[in-house]
Design an enzyme around this catalytic site. Structure first.
Site: not given
Length: 292
Positions: A96, A243
């Site tokens: 992400d 992430h």
């Protein structure tokens, strides 16, 4: 009268008493035949009706089954894809991208060294801030995924706002790369029926994860490796959440890819893991292909 011929033929030789008995028996036999014919007709009608009803029920079952198989609705709840049922030793690694960019190029370099392709879910703000990195991700052969424009809780937005959150970043990425994104991960993993349905109506497959690296907690490299490689849900078809802006993710990535390889897993982009059609979901969000 149907018995007159029989009666005439034998009355000269048979006493009247026996003739009456004979005629009575003939009438009983005729009545039985008539009743039997009616019963046969009745049973034939019932049999035909039963067959038609059975065929209709089978058809209805197949029709209903077809509806269930192409639906993401499980017990009244619309579900995104958490993982995929497959016999192949494949998992998908995803990043992400909503904040930070210090390690993106390093992550891309490590992925290239391992000849691995993954999926990046990007917010509109990140795309606007780092357009060159969006292009670099695309040119390296990775999936481009939608993570909304402003990283809001999608379930708290109106349908119109949901669509704006999706399509705003969609158009930005399309303008930069020509890619029409099809994968959407709701910010914070927050969704309800309306979020899932809205995403589908806008041409997206809603994607969650079944293995969270917890890299965003900044516990360190070893924590990321232990969390992923020893995760109870890790298996064929798993989707792993990371992430690109987390503090230790880039540091852990090389060893993470080695660890997955040692376990026999091939890392693929989400677009190559999920089924695009002819599937249904179970209560855990596992995507299951329909029986052929």
């Amino acid at each position: 009268m149907i018995y007159s011929g029989t009666y005439t033929a034998i009355k000269a030789d048979v006493p009247e008493f026996f003739m009456r008995k004979f005629i009575k028996l003939e009438r009983i036999r005729a009545n039985r035949e008539s009743i039997q014919k009616k019963l046969n007709k009745k049973w034939l009608t019932c049999g035909i009706f039963t067959c038609v009803a059975a065929i209709a029920m089978i058809g209805s079952y197949r029709y209903i089954s077809g509806i269930v198989k192409v639906s993401s609705n499980v017990n009244g709840k619309e579900l995104p894809i958490y993982c995929v049922q497959t016999d192949e030793k494949k998992v998908a690694l995803s990043f992400d991208a909503a904040w930070g960019n210090d390690d993106t190029q390093r992550i891309l370099d490590i992925l290239k060294e391992h000849n691995v392709h993954v999926t990046f879910f990007m917010t509109g703000g990140w795309v606007e801030s780092y357009p060159d990195d969006v292009k670099a991700i695309y040119e390296a052969g990775h999936d481009l995924g939608n993570h909304s424009q402003n990283h809001k809780n999608m379930s708290q937005l109106s349908d119109e706002e949901k669509t704006q959150e999706l399509m705003s970043v969609h158009e930005k990425v399309k303008e930069l790369t020509g890619v029409k994104m099809q994968l959407f991960r709701p910010p914070y993993g927050d969704y309800d029926n309306a979020v899932v349905l809205n995403a589908r109506e806008n041409g997206y497959y809603p994607i969650q994860w079944d293995v969270d690296s917890l890299d965003w907690k900044d516990y360190g490299t070893d924590s990321i490796l232990n969390t992923v490689l020893n995760h109870k849900a890790l298996g064929n078809g798993s989707i792993i959440l990371c992430h690109n802006g987390a503090k230790y993710t880039a540091d852990a990535l090389d060893a993470l890819l080695d660890g997955l390889k040692e376990k026999g897993y091939q890392v693929v982009p989400i677009s190559q893991l999920i089924y695009k059609e002819n599937y249904h979901m179970d209560v855990t969000g596992r995507q299951i292909p329909d029986a052929k």
